[in-house]
Design a protein around this motif. Structure first.
Motif, PDB file in Angstrom:
ATOM      1  N   LEU A  28       9.515   0.528   1.288  1.00 11.29           N
ATOM      2  CA  LEU A  28       8.322   1.447   1.543  1.00 11.29           C
ATOM      3  C   LEU A  28       7.178   2.101   0.103  1.00 11.29           C
ATOM      4  O   LEU A  28       6.179   1.906   0.694  1.00 11.29           O
ATOM      5  CB  LEU A  28       9.311   2.962   2.006  1.00 11.29           C
ATOM      6  N   ALA A  29       7.983   1.893  -0.900  1.00 11.93           N
ATOM      7  CA  ALA A  29       7.160   1.911  -1.612  1.00 11.93           C
ATOM      8  C   ALA A  29       6.170   0.985  -2.290  1.00 11.93           C
ATOM      9  O   ALA A  29       5.286   0.715  -2.877  1.00 11.93           O
ATOM     10  CB  ALA A  29       8.057   2.641  -3.293  1.00 11.93           C
ATOM     11  N   ARG A  30       7.259  -0.322  -2.172  1.00 14.25           N
ATOM     12  CA  ARG A  30       6.487  -1.406  -2.232  1.00 14.25           C
ATOM     13  C   ARG A  30       5.114  -2.274  -1.149  1.00 14.25           C
ATOM     14  O   ARG A  30       4.440  -2.119  -1.843  1.00 14.25           O
ATOM     15  CB  ARG A  30       7.363  -2.495  -2.199  1.00 14.25           C
ATOM     16  N   LEU A  31       5.683  -1.683  -0.696  1.00 13.20           N
ATOM     17  CA  LEU A  31       4.331  -2.048   0.690  1.00 13.20           C
ATOM     18  C   LEU A  31       3.572  -0.596   0.786  1.00 13.20           C
ATOM     19  O   LEU A  31       2.742  -1.955   1.119  1.00 13.20           O
ATOM     20  CB  LEU A  31       5.319  -1.790   1.838  1.00 13.20           C
ATOM     21  N   SER A  32       3.327   0.358   0.648  1.00 11.38           N
ATOM     22  CA  SER A  32       2.759   1.368   0.204  1.00 11.38           C
ATOM     23  C   SER A  32       1.558   0.983  -0.925  1.00 11.38           C
ATOM     24  O   SER A  32       0.638   0.937  -1.572  1.00 11.38           O
ATOM     25  CB  SER A  32       3.347   2.952  -0.215  1.00 11.38           C
ATOM     26  N   LYS A  33       2.304   0.670  -2.084  1.00 11.52           N
ATOM     27  CA  LYS A  33       1.832  -0.244  -3.358  1.00 11.52           C
ATOM     28  C   LYS A  33       0.780  -1.069  -3.545  1.00 11.52           C
ATOM     29  O   LYS A  33      -0.338  -1.384  -3.474  1.00 11.52           O
ATOM     30  CB  LYS A  33       2.737  -0.704  -4.582  1.00 11.52           C
ATOM     31  N   ILE A  34       0.952  -1.718  -2.241  1.00 10.20           N
ATOM     32  CA  ILE A  34       0.187  -3.259  -2.029  1.00 10.20           C
ATOM     33  C   ILE A  34      -0.609  -2.684  -0.774  1.00 10.20           C
ATOM     34  O   ILE A  34      -1.830  -3.186  -1.004  1.00 10.20           O
ATOM     35  CB  ILE A  34       1.029  -4.112  -0.679  1.00 10.20           C
ATOM     36  N   ARG A  35      -0.379  -2.011  -0.396  1.00  6.37           N
ATOM     37  CA  ARG A  35      -1.682  -1.815   0.254  1.00  6.37           C
ATOM     38  C   ARG A  35      -2.973  -0.250  -0.161  1.00  6.37           C
ATOM     39  O   ARG A  35      -3.626  -0.857  -0.363  1.00  6.37           O
ATOM     40  CB  ARG A  35      -1.281   0.068   2.284  1.00  6.37           C
ATOM     41  N   ASN A  36      -2.311  -0.122  -0.944  1.00  5.75           N
ATOM     42  CA  ASN A  36      -3.100   0.754  -2.086  1.00  5.75           C
ATOM     43  C   ASN A  36      -4.271  -0.184  -3.071  1.00  5.75           C
ATOM     44  O   ASN A  36      -4.803   0.513  -3.398  1.00  5.75           O
ATOM     45  CB  ASN A  36      -2.525   1.436  -2.741  1.00  5.75           C
ATOM     46  N   ALA A  37      -3.296  -0.853  -3.320  1.00 11.40           N
ATOM     47  CA  ALA A  37      -3.907  -2.126  -4.243  1.00 11.40           C
ATOM     48  C   ALA A  37      -5.439  -3.033  -3.501  1.00 11.40           C
ATOM     49  O   ALA A  37      -6.198  -3.422  -4.311  1.00 11.40           O
ATOM     50  CB  ALA A  37      -2.794  -3.098  -4.763  1.00 11.40           C
ATOM     51  N   LYS A  38      -6.236  -2.384  -2.173  1.00  8.47           N
ATOM     52  CA  LYS A  38      -6.503  -3.279  -1.592  1.00  8.47           C
ATOM     53  C   LYS A  38      -8.096  -2.588  -1.119  1.00  8.47           C
ATOM     54  O   LYS A  38      -7.926  -1.166  -2.230  1.00  8.47           O
ATOM     55  CB  LYS A  38      -6.039  -3.272  -0.043  1.00  8.47           C
TER      56      LYS A  38
END
Length: 64
Positions: A54-64
């Motif tokens: 979940l943390a990885r997915l959140s980081k990917i979403r925040n990078a956009k």
């Protein structure tokens, strides 16, 4: 009205889906941790794997 959505440059439905899904994952991780506390030989690492994913997915979403 939705200042948070505007600041994150997202729309309501995508935000809703992600937040709801994240909440479900976190609840399941919490329940699995409680079960693991009582029965240490089961669900080993489940909560950690789910929260890290979940943390990885959140980081990917925040990078956009």
């Amino acid at each position: 009205m939705f200042k948070h959505l505007k600041s994150r440059n997202t729309r309501y439905i995508p935000h809703f889906k992600f937040a709801l899904g994240a909440g479900v994952v976190l609840v399941l991780a919490g329940v699995s941790s409680i079960i693991h506390a009582v029965f240490p030989d089961i669900l080993t690492g489940y909560s950690e794997r789910k929260t890290r994913a979940l943390a990885r997915l959140s980081k990917i979403r925040n990078a956009k």
